[in-house]
Scaffold this active site. Structure first.
Site, PDB file in Angstrom:
ATOM      1  CD1 TRP A  21      -2.671   1.668   0.557  1.00  0.00           C
ATOM      2  CD2 TRP A  21      -1.817   2.004   2.598  1.00  0.00           C
ATOM      3  NE1 TRP A  21      -3.297   2.759   1.106  1.00  0.00           N
ATOM      4  CE2 TRP A  21      -2.792   2.980   2.352  1.00  0.00           C
ATOM      5  CE3 TRP A  21      -1.145   2.004   3.825  1.00  0.00           C
ATOM      6  CZ2 TRP A  21      -3.111   3.967   3.294  1.00  0.00           C
ATOM      7  CZ3 TRP A  21      -1.461   2.975   4.754  1.00  0.00           C
ATOM      8  CH2 TRP A  21      -2.435   3.955   4.485  1.00  0.00           C
ATOM      9  CG  ASP A  49      -1.630  -7.236   2.512  1.00  0.00           C
ATOM     10  OD1 ASP A  49      -2.528  -8.077   2.718  1.00  0.00           O
ATOM     11  OD2 ASP A  49      -1.829  -6.006   2.496  1.00  0.00           O
ATOM     12  CE1 TYR A  54      -4.512  -1.188   0.189  1.00  0.00           C
ATOM     13  CE2 TYR A  54      -2.724  -2.763   0.066  1.00  0.00           C
ATOM     14  CZ  TYR A  54      -3.751  -2.175   0.765  1.00  0.00           C
ATOM     15  OH  TYR A  54      -4.016  -2.575   2.057  1.00  0.00           O
ATOM     16  CD  GLN A 181      -4.304  -7.046   5.991  1.00  0.00           C
ATOM     17  OE1 GLN A 181      -4.266  -5.946   5.478  1.00  0.00           O
ATOM     18  NE2 GLN A 181      -4.012  -8.148   5.327  1.00  0.00           N
ATOM     19  CD1 TRP A 210      -4.638  -3.593   8.833  1.00  0.00           C
ATOM     20  CD2 TRP A 210      -3.947  -1.454   8.763  1.00  0.00           C
ATOM     21  NE1 TRP A 210      -5.733  -2.782   9.037  1.00  0.00           N
ATOM     22  CE2 TRP A 210      -5.342  -1.476   8.992  1.00  0.00           C
ATOM     23  CE3 TRP A 210      -3.301  -0.221   8.677  1.00  0.00           C
ATOM     24  CZ2 TRP A 210      -6.107  -0.305   9.152  1.00  0.00           C
ATOM     25  CZ3 TRP A 210      -4.052   0.946   8.834  1.00  0.00           C
ATOM     26  CH2 TRP A 210      -5.429   0.896   9.060  1.00  0.00           C
ATOM     27  CE  LYS A 221       9.308   8.601   7.917  1.00  0.00           C
ATOM     28  NZ  LYS A 221       9.808   7.804   6.800  1.00  0.00           N
ATOM     29  CD  GLN A 296      11.526   3.426   4.889  1.00  0.00           C
ATOM     30  OE1 GLN A 296      10.610   2.775   4.404  1.00  0.00           O
ATOM     31  NE2 GLN A 296      11.488   4.746   4.980  1.00  0.00           N
ATOM     32  CD  GLU A 299      16.079   1.680  11.145  1.00  0.00           C
ATOM     33  OE1 GLU A 299      17.188   2.180  11.413  1.00  0.00           O
ATOM     34  OE2 GLU A 299      15.061   2.363  10.944  1.00  0.00           O
ATOM     35  CG  ASN A 300      11.394  -1.470   9.313  1.00  0.00           C
ATOM     36  OD1 ASN A 300      11.993  -0.678  10.047  1.00  0.00           O
ATOM     37  ND2 ASN A 300      10.535  -1.078   8.397  1.00  0.00           N
TER      38      ASN A 300
HETATM   39  P1  NDP Z   1       3.890   1.175   8.488  1.00  0.00           P
HETATM   40  O1  NDP Z   1       3.041   1.715   9.548  1.00  0.00           O
HETATM   41  O2  NDP Z   1       5.048   0.345   8.900  1.00  0.00           O
HETATM   42  O3  NDP Z   1       4.386   2.406   7.588  1.00  0.00           O
HETATM   43  C1  NDP Z   1       5.278   2.169   6.558  1.00  0.00           C
HETATM   44  C2  NDP Z   1       5.930   3.465   6.135  1.00  0.00           C
HETATM   45  O4  NDP Z   1       6.672   4.012   7.219  1.00  0.00           O
HETATM   46  C3  NDP Z   1       6.933   3.242   5.026  1.00  0.00           C
HETATM   47  O5  NDP Z   1       6.339   3.243   3.749  1.00  0.00           O
HETATM   48  C4  NDP Z   1       7.880   4.408   5.237  1.00  0.00           C
HETATM   49  O6  NDP Z   1       7.255   5.560   4.702  1.00  0.00           O
HETATM   50  C5  NDP Z   1       7.917   4.489   6.756  1.00  0.00           C
HETATM   51  N1  NDP Z   1       8.972   3.634   7.325  1.00  0.00           N
HETATM   52  C6  NDP Z   1       9.041   2.271   7.321  1.00  0.00           C
HETATM   53  N2  NDP Z   1      10.124   1.839   7.969  1.00  0.00           N
HETATM   54  C7  NDP Z   1      10.775   2.939   8.400  1.00  0.00           C
HETATM   55  C8  NDP Z   1      11.960   3.120   9.140  1.00  0.00           C
HETATM   56  N3  NDP Z   1      12.692   2.095   9.556  1.00  0.00           N
HETATM   57  N4  NDP Z   1      12.331   4.407   9.429  1.00  0.00           N
HETATM   58  C9  NDP Z   1      11.609   5.451   9.001  1.00  0.00           C
HETATM   59  N5  NDP Z   1      10.458   5.341   8.300  1.00  0.00           N
HETATM   60  C10 NDP Z   1      10.042   4.080   8.000  1.00  0.00           C
HETATM   61  O7  NDP Z   1       3.051   0.251   7.484  1.00  0.00           O
HETATM   62  P2  NDP Z   1       1.958   0.631   6.361  1.00  0.00           P
HETATM   63  O8  NDP Z   1       1.073   1.704   6.825  1.00  0.00           O
HETATM   64  O9  NDP Z   1       2.671   0.792   5.083  1.00  0.00           O
HETATM   65  O10 NDP Z   1       1.134  -0.728   6.334  1.00  0.00           O
HETATM   66  C11 NDP Z   1       1.828  -1.949   6.016  1.00  0.00           C
HETATM   67  C12 NDP Z   1       0.951  -2.773   5.066  1.00  0.00           C
HETATM   68  O11 NDP Z   1      -0.271  -3.115   5.695  1.00  0.00           O
HETATM   69  C13 NDP Z   1       0.519  -2.037   3.790  1.00  0.00           C
HETATM   70  O12 NDP Z   1       1.519  -2.029   2.809  1.00  0.00           O
HETATM   71  C14 NDP Z   1      -0.680  -2.834   3.376  1.00  0.00           C
HETATM   72  O13 NDP Z   1      -0.275  -4.003   2.669  1.00  0.00           O
HETATM   73  C15 NDP Z   1      -1.302  -3.218   4.719  1.00  0.00           C
HETATM   74  N6  NDP Z   1      -2.413  -2.302   5.094  1.00  0.00           N
HETATM   75  C16 NDP Z   1      -3.666  -2.837   5.256  1.00  0.00           C
HETATM   76  C17 NDP Z   1      -4.733  -2.034   5.557  1.00  0.00           C
HETATM   77  C18 NDP Z   1      -6.099  -2.629   5.701  1.00  0.00           C
HETATM   78  O14 NDP Z   1      -7.090  -1.880   5.775  1.00  0.00           O
HETATM   79  N7  NDP Z   1      -6.238  -3.933   5.764  1.00  0.00           N
HETATM   80  C19 NDP Z   1      -4.591  -0.567   5.716  1.00  0.00           C
HETATM   81  C20 NDP Z   1      -3.217  -0.107   5.575  1.00  0.00           C
HETATM   82  C21 NDP Z   1      -2.182  -0.956   5.300  1.00  0.00           C
HETATM   83  P3  NDP Z   1       8.056   6.814   4.060  1.00  0.00           P
HETATM   84  O15 NDP Z   1       9.493   6.432   3.911  1.00  0.00           O
HETATM   85  O16 NDP Z   1       7.371   7.023   2.772  1.00  0.00           O
HETATM   86  O17 NDP Z   1       7.824   7.904   5.024  1.00  0.00           O
END
Ligand code: NDP
Length: 324
Positions: A21, A49, A54, A181, A210, A221, A296, A299-300
């Site tokens: 996403w 996922d 998306y 989920q 999620w 950040k 990222q 790190e994660n």
């Molecule tokens: P997170 O809350 O982990 O956010 C991810 C974002 O955080 C990254 O894209 C990046 O964004 C930032 N990030 C990640 N790691 C780091 C780090 N180590 N240091 C600094 N910034 C970091 O997860 P998502 O919100 O992306 O959700 C994960 C997945 O869950 C989605 O991809 C999707 O598949 C699913 N999802 C499902 C939903 C549902 O309704 N069922 C709703 C939402 C998500 P950036 O660098 O751009 O700032």
């Protein structure tokens, strides 16, 4: 990698999964997405996922393309997609929701975009008040019987609606939902820890979390009002909006500050500590990472080792943090 059973099913999911996403067909171009998926697979991640909405289907298509390109063994990965919102920018009434018609068409479209003939997981992305739950359960059961879907589930359904689906499936001898989920992170935990709690042991509902970082908020950040130029909040990528952030600004700021202090004491990044905290929940089958870069992801992934060594005192401080 660590693998966990998805609820009472026999399916083993990697404790960390990779989501698509706002990153796939967003921050990540094809080359970067390919490298990210390759690294995730090498690290043992088996859950990938996506969802029909998306990037209006483009995230599914990009994920499918890179998986095909990398020739990942189909039997070593689990593909998850979701239907409800529709893929079109302005879906017509039959192009969204949880009707028999849309679920079948959304499933076929996901299969095409992901270049596969079955989905391991197919989820109802939100509850649909306009479709009887019996129709949705029967439509999912038919997709399972047709071999197009192995396990079906829900996302962000109220517990009563999940119970109704379970009841209906049991009474009609149909396939029940086996996973939910839900958003799960330090700032948003009530639904997972309280509302769904009665369903984990019996009937054995699986749980995929999620946004373990609350859209990056828990990386620290955005502390002190900073918005880095290359971040999700600055980009406002496809489908992301500030209203999706849990908690109000003040709670977030104080919780993130406390998380940063705890992370500094452990000599780890706040993001790693926040993900490790999620992993300590034994009901969680998998936490879905969102990664906009390879760095990222690297790190994660460190959260796996950290989760194993967090002591009780740190866990108690983390548990207290959201109420700060
Ligand atoms: P997170 O809350 O982990 O956010 C991810 C974002 O955080 C990254 O894209 C990046 O964004 C930032 N990030 C990640 N790691 C780091 C780090 N180590 N240091 C600094 N910034 C970091 O997860 P998502 O919100 O992306 O959700 C994960 C997945 O869950 C989605 O991809 C999707 O598949 C699913 N999802 C499902 C939903 C549902 O309704 N069922 C709703 C939402 C998500 P950036 O660098 O751009 O700032």
């Amino acid at each position: 990698m660590q693998y966990r059973r998805m609820g009472s099913t026999g399916l083993m999911l990697s404790a960390l999964g990779l989501g698509s996403w706002v990153t796939f067909a967003g921050a990540l171009d094809r080359g970067a997405a390919r490298r990210l998926v390759a690294r995730a697979f090498d690290a043992g991640i088996n859950l990938f996922d996506s969802a029909e909405n998306y990037a209006h289907g483009q995230a599914e298509a990009l994920l499918g393309d890179v998986i095909a390109d990398l020739r990942l063994p189909r039997d070593a990965i689990c593909l998850c997609s979701k239907a409800f919102f529709g893929a079109a920018p302005e879906p017509r009434p039959t192009q969204r929701g949880l009707s028999r018609k849309h679920l079948r068409e959304a499933c076929d479209a996901a299969l095409r975009r992901l270049h596969t003939d079955y989905l391991d997981l197919f989820l109802c992305h939100r509850p649909d008040p306009d479709t009887p739950v019996e129709e949705t359960v029967a439509a999912m059961d038919q997709l399972v019987r047709a071999g197009k879907v192995l396990y079906w589930g829900t996302s962000e359904w109220p517990v009563e609606r999940i119970r109704a689906a379970l009841r209906c499936a049991r009474e009609a001898g149909m396939t029940p939902p086996s996973v939910e989920q839900a958003q799960y992170n330090l700032l948003h935990r009530e639904r997972v820890e309280f509302e769904y709690a009665p369903l984990y042991d019996e009937p054995g509902l699986g749980l995929i979390g999620w946004s373990p970082l609350a859209s990056g908020q828990l990386s620290g950040k955005y502390a002190e009002g900073r918005v880095p130029e290359d971040s999700r909040q600055a980009r406002r990528d496809h489908g992301w909006h500030p209203r999706m952030l849990p908690g109000d600004g003040r709670t977030q700021a104080s919780s993130v500050a406390r998380l940063q202090a705890l992370a500094a004491a452990q000599d780890v990044a706040p993001a790693v500590l926040a993900i490790a905290w999620c992993l300590r929940n034994p009901k969680l089958s998998s936490a879905l990472l969102g990664c906009s870069s390879q760095a990222q992801l690297e790190e994660n992934l460190g959260a796996l080792a950290l989760a194993g060594r967090l002591d009780a005192a740190t866990m108690a401080q983390l548990d207290a943090l959201a109420g700060a």
